[in-house]
Design a protein around this motif. Structure first.
Motif, PDB file in Angstrom:
ATOM      1  N   PHE A 286       4.769   7.839  -1.234  1.00  0.00           N
ATOM      2  CA  PHE A 286       3.917   7.081  -0.307  1.00  0.00           C
ATOM      3  C   PHE A 286       4.806   6.130   0.495  1.00  0.00           C
ATOM      4  O   PHE A 286       5.740   5.545  -0.061  1.00  0.00           O
ATOM      5  N   ASP A 287       4.519   5.991   1.774  1.00  0.00           N
ATOM      6  CA  ASP A 287       5.210   5.005   2.607  1.00  0.00           C
ATOM      7  C   ASP A 287       4.287   3.799   2.716  1.00  0.00           C
ATOM      8  O   ASP A 287       3.193   3.906   3.302  1.00  0.00           O
ATOM      9  N   ILE A 288       4.720   2.666   2.158  1.00  0.00           N
ATOM     10  CA  ILE A 288       3.805   1.531   2.052  1.00  0.00           C
ATOM     11  C   ILE A 288       3.957   0.591   3.248  1.00  0.00           C
ATOM     12  O   ILE A 288       4.908  -0.182   3.363  1.00  0.00           O
ATOM     13  N   GLU A 289       2.972   0.695   4.104  1.00  0.00           N
ATOM     14  CA  GLU A 289       2.870  -0.095   5.333  1.00  0.00           C
ATOM     15  C   GLU A 289       1.389  -0.306   5.589  1.00  0.00           C
ATOM     16  O   GLU A 289       0.559   0.326   4.926  1.00  0.00           O
ATOM     17  N   ASP A 290       1.047  -1.180   6.561  1.00  0.00           N
ATOM     18  CA  ASP A 290      -0.375  -1.427   6.835  1.00  0.00           C
ATOM     19  C   ASP A 290      -0.874  -0.439   7.890  1.00  0.00           C
ATOM     20  O   ASP A 290      -0.084   0.306   8.476  1.00  0.00           O
TER      21      ASP A 290
ATOM     22  N   SER B   6      13.057   1.884  -0.258  1.00  0.00           N
ATOM     23  CA  SER B   6      12.946   1.114   0.991  1.00  0.00           C
ATOM     24  C   SER B   6      12.484   1.987   2.155  1.00  0.00           C
ATOM     25  O   SER B   6      12.910   3.128   2.311  1.00  0.00           O
ATOM     26  N   HIS B   7      11.601   1.394   2.960  1.00  0.00           N
ATOM     27  CA  HIS B   7      11.129   2.035   4.192  1.00  0.00           C
ATOM     28  C   HIS B   7      11.546   1.163   5.391  1.00  0.00           C
ATOM     29  O   HIS B   7      10.872   1.145   6.399  1.00  0.00           O
ATOM     30  N   THR B   8      12.661   0.460   5.242  1.00  0.00           N
ATOM     31  CA  THR B   8      13.213  -0.574   6.137  1.00  0.00           C
ATOM     32  C   THR B   8      12.416  -1.879   6.002  1.00  0.00           C
ATOM     33  O   THR B   8      11.438  -1.926   5.248  1.00  0.00           O
TER      34      THR B   8
ATOM     35  N   MET C   6      11.408  -3.834   9.047  1.00  0.00           N
ATOM     36  CA  MET C   6      10.541  -4.061  10.204  1.00  0.00           C
ATOM     37  C   MET C   6       9.941  -2.799  10.813  1.00  0.00           C
ATOM     38  O   MET C   6       9.363  -2.845  11.896  1.00  0.00           O
ATOM     39  N   HIS C   7      10.100  -1.669  10.171  1.00  0.00           N
ATOM     40  CA  HIS C   7       9.435  -0.434  10.610  1.00  0.00           C
ATOM     41  C   HIS C   7       9.654  -0.119  12.093  1.00  0.00           C
ATOM     42  O   HIS C   7       8.700   0.007  12.878  1.00  0.00           O
ATOM     43  N   GLN C   8      10.919   0.009  12.451  1.00  0.00           N
ATOM     44  CA  GLN C   8      11.257   0.386  13.826  1.00  0.00           C
ATOM     45  C   GLN C   8      11.897   1.771  13.820  1.00  0.00           C
ATOM     46  O   GLN C   8      12.475   2.187  12.814  1.00  0.00           O
TER      47      GLN C   8
ATOM     48  N   ALA D 167      13.277   6.712   6.365  1.00  0.00           N
ATOM     49  CA  ALA D 167      13.254   6.120   7.707  1.00  0.00           C
ATOM     50  C   ALA D 167      11.837   6.154   8.286  1.00  0.00           C
ATOM     51  O   ALA D 167      11.122   7.136   8.112  1.00  0.00           O
ATOM     52  N   PRO D 168      11.421   5.090   8.985  1.00  0.00           N
ATOM     53  CA  PRO D 168      10.126   5.118   9.676  1.00  0.00           C
ATOM     54  C   PRO D 168      10.064   6.304  10.628  1.00  0.00           C
ATOM     55  O   PRO D 168      11.008   6.541  11.400  1.00  0.00           O
ATOM     56  N   GLY D 169       8.974   7.036  10.563  1.00  0.00           N
ATOM     57  CA  GLY D 169       8.817   8.188  11.463  1.00  0.00           C
ATOM     58  C   GLY D 169       9.881   9.270  11.246  1.00  0.00           C
ATOM     59  O   GLY D 169      10.086  10.090  12.129  1.00  0.00           O
TER      60      GLY D 169
ATOM     61  N   PHE E 120       2.519  10.353   1.984  1.00  0.00           N
ATOM     62  CA  PHE E 120       1.274   9.780   2.504  1.00  0.00           C
ATOM     63  C   PHE E 120       1.460   8.303   2.795  1.00  0.00           C
ATOM     64  O   PHE E 120       2.443   7.694   2.365  1.00  0.00           O
ATOM     65  N   HIS E 121       0.472   7.754   3.537  1.00  0.00           N
ATOM     66  CA  HIS E 121       0.461   6.323   3.848  1.00  0.00           C
ATOM     67  C   HIS E 121      -0.910   5.791   3.414  1.00  0.00           C
ATOM     68  O   HIS E 121      -1.887   6.549   3.451  1.00  0.00           O
ATOM     69  N   PRO E 122      -0.991   4.516   3.065  1.00  0.00           N
ATOM     70  CA  PRO E 122      -2.311   3.981   2.687  1.00  0.00           C
ATOM     71  C   PRO E 122      -3.371   4.251   3.756  1.00  0.00           C
ATOM     72  O   PRO E 122      -4.533   4.535   3.447  1.00  0.00           O
TER      73      PRO E 122
HETATM   74 ZN   LIG Z   1       6.238   4.344   8.147  1.00  0.00          ZN
END
Ligand SMILES: [Zn+2]
Length: 282
Positions: free
Chosen positions: A6-10, A79-81, A83-85, A119-121, A219-221
């Protein structure tokens, strides 16, 4: 081998869009991370399946209980970074600072050594492969950012395999757990996560996953949050990618977890004979 991540972000951490680009914009939106995490963690409690959680440093700093909850339940944190850039929009110095901050924040809060990265995306491309060098220097030994099919945010065609392998780059070596794909009429087709999973009929996903010796589910939340607000000024393409199939996704995930056995990256790492694994020079 099927791996659950899971990638944990909002819900508002949507890439490639001006109104969700930076922290300045994120402050304008309500957080939905608690309820969305509860839904995921309850499902994992029910199934007893282990997963790896790639977390944003930004989420960890703002909501440390989210990370502590993941750790207390015995799950692995990566880690998913911070700041998610998109990484190909950063230079090596900026990326290095961001990932270092993310690792430090996550290690302080989780008490775990952070050794996995996504990495994001999946924004690792042929032109920013310097990322592997930085990851290695910061103690990351496992990457899960290589997307071997064509993609708007990246795509790393030279990896040439939808299976785990050792990445060799400029004198360094890193274990890679890429996104898997199926071949349809000669095209690589991703189905095991995010918008692809939400969009595709479950019988196709099940059929392709059954045929595959390696599945990386991601997946993401927000993938399961049918009540999340719709960002107004998204491009049509991004709107479709970000919101399609959300209402049925949770039940689909339940079926997926019921029909297949999954492990986290830590267990998968131990199952692989790395001494004899394929080495891919990039
Ligand atoms: Zn992400």
């Amino acid at each position: 081998m099927n791996i659950l991540t899971f990638d944990i972000e909002d819900w508002f951490h949507i890439l490639d869009n001006d109104s969700t680009r930076t922290e300045k914009e994120w402050r304008l939106y309500e957080s939905r991370i608690y309820a969305n995490m509860e839904r995921i963690l309850n499902l994992l409690d029910d199934t007893g399946i282990k997963a790896t959680f790639f977390c944003l440093g930004w989420i960890a700093e703002k909501y440390p209980e989210i990370i502590k909850n993941i750790v207390n339940k015995g799950y692995e944190v990566g880690s998913h970074t911070y700041m998610h850039q998109l990484i190909y929009e950063q230079n090596p110095r900026v990326f290095s600072k961001d990932i270092e901050r993310s690792i430090k924040t996550l290690e302080d809060i989780s008490g775990q050594k952070i050794r996995c990265f996504r990495a994001p995306g999946f924004s690792i491309r042929e032109d920013n492969r310097w990322i592997f060098d930085i990851l290695c220097k910061l103690g990351i030994t496992i990457d899960s950012s290589v997307f071997v099919a064509p993609r708007s945010h990246g795509g790393f065609a030279s990896y040439k395999a939808g299976i785990p392998a050792i990445i060799q780059y400029d004198g360094i070596r890193l274990k890679e757990f890429p996104i898997n794909y199926t071949n349809i009429l000669g095209n690589r087709f991703v189905y095991s996560g995010g918008g692809y999973f939400r969009l595709l009929p479950y019988f196709c996903i099940k059929k392709w996953a059954k045929k595959s010796s390696y599945v990386m589910a991601y997946f993401h939340p927000r993938d399961f949050d049918k009540d999340q607000p719709v960002i107004k000024n998204l491009s049509l393409r991004r709107k479709i990618k970000s919101y399609i199939g959300i209402s049925g996704a949770y039940n689909k995930l339940k079926k997926f977890l019921n029909d297949f056995e999954f492990v986290d990256i830590d267990s998968a790492d131990k199952l692989i004979d790395w001494d004899n694994a394929r080495v891919i020079t990039v």
